[in-house]
Design a protein around this motif. Structure first.
Motif, PDB file in Angstrom:
ATOM      1  N   GLU A   1      42.755  28.432  53.331  1.00  0.00           N
ATOM      2  CA  GLU A   1      42.104  29.406  52.188  1.00  0.00           C
ATOM      3  C   GLU A   1      41.140  30.052  53.000  1.00  0.00           C
ATOM      4  O   GLU A   1      40.303  29.035  52.765  1.00  0.00           O
ATOM      5  CB  GLU A   1      42.084  29.084  50.343  1.00  0.00           C
ATOM      6  CG  GLU A   1      43.563  29.304  50.312  1.00  0.00           C
ATOM      7  CD  GLU A   1      43.431  28.892  48.807  1.00  0.00           C
ATOM      8  OE1 GLU A   1      44.778  29.072  48.292  1.00  0.00           O
ATOM      9  OE2 GLU A   1      42.663  28.183  48.541  1.00  0.00           O
ATOM     10  N   LEU A   2      40.706  30.325  52.282  1.00  0.00           N
ATOM     11  CA  LEU A   2      39.166  30.873  52.590  1.00  0.00           C
ATOM     12  C   LEU A   2      38.369  31.745  51.324  1.00  0.00           C
ATOM     13  O   LEU A   2      38.518  32.995  50.919  1.00  0.00           O
ATOM     14  CB  LEU A   2      38.661  32.092  53.610  1.00  0.00           C
ATOM     15  CG  LEU A   2      37.452  32.002  54.105  1.00  0.00           C
ATOM     16  CD1 LEU A   2      36.403  30.847  54.670  1.00  0.00           C
ATOM     17  CD2 LEU A   2      36.569  33.330  54.833  1.00  0.00           C
ATOM     18  N   THR A   3      37.198  30.575  50.582  1.00  0.00           N
ATOM     19  CA  THR A   3      36.826  31.147  49.691  1.00  0.00           C
ATOM     20  C   THR A   3      35.436  32.401  49.829  1.00  0.00           C
ATOM     21  O   THR A   3      34.411  31.452  50.977  1.00  0.00           O
ATOM     22  CB  THR A   3      36.658  30.555  48.826  1.00  0.00           C
ATOM     23  OG1 THR A   3      37.564  30.131  48.011  1.00  0.00           O
ATOM     24  CG2 THR A   3      35.199  30.848  47.450  1.00  0.00           C
ATOM     25  N   VAL A   4      35.068  33.263  50.331  1.00  0.00           N
ATOM     26  CA  VAL A   4      33.827  33.743  49.946  1.00  0.00           C
ATOM     27  C   VAL A   4      33.102  33.697  49.455  1.00  0.00           C
ATOM     28  O   VAL A   4      33.253  34.583  48.275  1.00  0.00           O
ATOM     29  CB  VAL A   4      34.028  35.318  50.301  1.00  0.00           C
ATOM     30  CG1 VAL A   4      32.980  36.221  51.117  1.00  0.00           C
ATOM     31  CG2 VAL A   4      35.058  35.902  52.066  1.00  0.00           C
ATOM     32  N   LYS A  64      44.501  33.869  51.237  1.00  0.00           N
ATOM     33  CA  LYS A  64      45.178  32.660  51.593  1.00  0.00           C
ATOM     34  C   LYS A  64      44.403  33.546  53.340  1.00  0.00           C
ATOM     35  O   LYS A  64      45.045  34.342  52.887  1.00  0.00           O
ATOM     36  CB  LYS A  64      46.363  33.184  51.684  1.00  0.00           C
ATOM     37  CG  LYS A  64      47.504  32.250  52.553  1.00  0.00           C
ATOM     38  CD  LYS A  64      47.555  30.568  51.954  1.00  0.00           C
ATOM     39  CE  LYS A  64      48.065  29.781  52.477  1.00  0.00           C
ATOM     40  NZ  LYS A  64      48.107  28.502  52.073  1.00  0.00           N
ATOM     41  N   ILE A  65      44.982  32.448  54.266  1.00  0.00           N
ATOM     42  CA  ILE A  65      44.301  33.111  55.684  1.00  0.00           C
ATOM     43  C   ILE A  65      45.775  32.378  55.976  1.00  0.00           C
ATOM     44  O   ILE A  65      46.460  31.513  56.362  1.00  0.00           O
ATOM     45  CB  ILE A  65      43.400  31.926  56.489  1.00  0.00           C
ATOM     46  CG1 ILE A  65      42.504  31.514  55.532  1.00  0.00           C
ATOM     47  CG2 ILE A  65      43.554  31.697  57.470  1.00  0.00           C
ATOM     48  CD1 ILE A  65      41.095  30.546  56.288  1.00  0.00           C
ATOM     49  N   GLU A  66      46.299  33.501  57.133  1.00  0.00           N
ATOM     50  CA  GLU A  66      47.217  34.089  57.963  1.00  0.00           C
ATOM     51  C   GLU A  66      47.591  33.041  59.574  1.00  0.00           C
ATOM     52  O   GLU A  66      46.657  33.021  59.390  1.00  0.00           O
ATOM     53  CB  GLU A  66      46.966  35.419  58.446  1.00  0.00           C
ATOM     54  CG  GLU A  66      47.647  36.376  58.112  1.00  0.00           C
ATOM     55  CD  GLU A  66      47.895  37.758  58.591  1.00  0.00           C
ATOM     56  OE1 GLU A  66      48.442  37.897  59.097  1.00  0.00           O
ATOM     57  OE2 GLU A  66      46.997  38.637  57.948  1.00  0.00           O
ATOM     58  N   ASN A  67      48.760  31.952  59.584  1.00  0.00           N
ATOM     59  CA  ASN A  67      48.855  31.088  59.966  1.00  0.00           C
ATOM     60  C   ASN A  67      48.486  32.135  61.472  1.00  0.00           C
ATOM     61  O   ASN A  67      47.551  30.842  62.607  1.00  0.00           O
ATOM     62  CB  ASN A  67      50.288  30.612  60.278  1.00  0.00           C
ATOM     63  CG  ASN A  67      50.582  30.123  58.620  1.00  0.00           C
ATOM     64  OD1 ASN A  67      49.972  29.677  58.582  1.00  0.00           O
ATOM     65  ND2 ASN A  67      51.568  29.930  58.574  1.00  0.00           N
ATOM     66  N   LYS A  68      48.671  33.003  61.908  1.00  0.00           N
ATOM     67  CA  LYS A  68      48.276  33.701  62.896  1.00  0.00           C
ATOM     68  C   LYS A  68      47.061  33.659  63.354  1.00  0.00           C
ATOM     69  O   LYS A  68      46.599  33.404  64.113  1.00  0.00           O
ATOM     70  CB  LYS A  68      48.601  34.964  63.267  1.00  0.00           C
ATOM     71  CG  LYS A  68      48.141  36.258  62.602  1.00  0.00           C
ATOM     72  CD  LYS A  68      49.110  37.660  62.594  1.00  0.00           C
ATOM     73  CE  LYS A  68      47.844  38.201  61.646  1.00  0.00           C
ATOM     74  NZ  LYS A  68      49.181  39.826  61.867  1.00  0.00           N
ATOM     75  N   ILE A  69      45.751  33.509  62.841  1.00  0.00           N
ATOM     76  CA  ILE A  69      44.491  33.916  62.666  1.00  0.00           C
ATOM     77  C   ILE A  69      43.786  31.868  62.876  1.00  0.00           C
ATOM     78  O   ILE A  69      43.617  32.067  63.711  1.00  0.00           O
ATOM     79  CB  ILE A  69      43.682  33.878  61.445  1.00  0.00           C
ATOM     80  CG1 ILE A  69      43.943  35.585  61.258  1.00  0.00           C
ATOM     81  CG2 ILE A  69      42.445  33.566  61.373  1.00  0.00           C
ATOM     82  CD1 ILE A  69      43.222  36.224  59.803  1.00  0.00           C
ATOM     83  N   ILE A  70      44.866  31.347  61.956  1.00  0.00           N
ATOM     84  CA  ILE A  70      44.319  29.264  62.593  1.00  0.00           C
ATOM     85  C   ILE A  70      45.345  29.346  63.761  1.00  0.00           C
ATOM     86  O   ILE A  70      43.889  28.721  64.256  1.00  0.00           O
ATOM     87  CB  ILE A  70      45.361  28.955  61.427  1.00  0.00           C
ATOM     88  CG1 ILE A  70      44.437  29.110  59.432  1.00  0.00           C
ATOM     89  CG2 ILE A  70      45.012  26.950  61.995  1.00  0.00           C
ATOM     90  CD1 ILE A  70      45.332  28.524  58.890  1.00  0.00           C
ATOM     91  N   TYR A  87      35.941  26.975  53.687  1.00  0.00           N
ATOM     92  CA  TYR A  87      37.240  26.609  54.289  1.00  0.00           C
ATOM     93  C   TYR A  87      37.557  25.742  53.570  1.00  0.00           C
ATOM     94  O   TYR A  87      37.491  24.626  53.901  1.00  0.00           O
ATOM     95  CB  TYR A  87      37.311  26.746  55.949  1.00  0.00           C
ATOM     96  CG  TYR A  87      38.464  25.885  56.149  1.00  0.00           C
ATOM     97  CD1 TYR A  87      39.705  27.131  56.008  1.00  0.00           C
ATOM     98  CD2 TYR A  87      38.901  25.609  57.496  1.00  0.00           C
ATOM     99  CE1 TYR A  87      41.011  27.111  56.754  1.00  0.00           C
ATOM    100  CE2 TYR A  87      40.175  25.075  58.208  1.00  0.00           C
ATOM    101  CZ  TYR A  87      41.402  26.101  57.829  1.00  0.00           C
ATOM    102  OH  TYR A  87      42.320  25.579  57.866  1.00  0.00           O
ATOM    103  N   HIS A  88      39.295  25.918  52.318  1.00  0.00           N
ATOM    104  CA  HIS A  88      39.732  24.855  52.514  1.00  0.00           C
ATOM    105  C   HIS A  88      40.571  24.656  53.364  1.00  0.00           C
ATOM    106  O   HIS A  88      41.513  24.972  54.105  1.00  0.00           O
ATOM    107  CB  HIS A  88      40.146  25.188  50.758  1.00  0.00           C
ATOM    108  CG  HIS A  88      41.240  24.410  50.032  1.00  0.00           C
ATOM    109  ND1 HIS A  88      42.072  23.379  50.608  1.00  0.00           N
ATOM    110  CD2 HIS A  88      40.678  24.017  48.836  1.00  0.00           C
ATOM    111  CE1 HIS A  88      42.269  22.070  49.458  1.00  0.00           C
ATOM    112  NE2 HIS A  88      41.590  22.933  48.352  1.00  0.00           N
TER     113      HIS A  88
END
Length: 176
Positions: A116-119, A5-11, A110-111
């Motif tokens: 979400e980021l899937t590696v 799950k990507i943190e909102n602060k990164i987005i 990237y969803h």
């Protein structure tokens, strides 16, 4: 593959960076701001795995090197999607990026709606060259759901099943 799950602060950080920096500095096929955002998000998330901060855009064009780990140059390639990734999915790579001095590619998805980021996995450049498929500009490509698109530039593809599998952040770090 593994998903975080990507943190909102990164987005939020990446959205701000895209507004203030132009990451499309090639002579062609620079991608829309939305495509650039997808790439910057993927790169920033992977950089955070290695405690390398986030993309800040101040250094200008990176010549295809997004990060360096254990003296290996790495390019993070991220595709935007609205579905969960499957092993049968394909990753795209523009031919015009082939000359960059990169040792390793990490392919991600990237969803866009779930943030979400899937590696999907990683591959060294020599193996990538052996396993990829080439499609010239204007080729019609058919996705697994039978929808199609026309390539806007010369394109290489590699399927997730041809990447080195990774199962977690620690697994990725250990392999690299």
């Amino acid at each position: 593959m593994f998903t975080v799950k990507i943190e909102n602060k990164i987005i939020s950080h990446c959205e701000t960076i895209i507004k203030t920096h132009n990451f499309g500095n090639r002579f062609t096929a620079n991608g829309s701001k939305n495509q650039q955002l997808t790439g910057i998000i993927g790169q920033s998330v992977v950089m955070s795995f290695f405690n390398l901060g986030l993309v800040d855009g101040t250094k200008g064009f990176d010549n295809g090197v997004d990060l360096i780990v254990n003296n290996k140059t790495i390019d993070v390639k991220t595709m935007g999607r609205t579905t969960h990734v499957r092993k049968s999915y394909t990753n795209n790579f523009l031919k015009l990026q082939d000359h960059f001095k990169t040792d390793i590619y990490i392919f991600c998805s990237y969803h866009k709606t779930k943030h979400e980021l899937t590696v999907c996995g990683w591959i060294d450049k020599a193996s990538f060259i052996e396993k990829r498929r080439f499609y010239p500009k204007g080729s019609i490509r058919t996705r697994t759901d039978q929808t199609t698109f026309k390539t806007f530039a010369d394109l290489f593809e590699i399927d997730n099943c041809h990447l080195n599998p990774v199962f977690s952040i620690s697994d990725l770090k250990q392999q690299l």
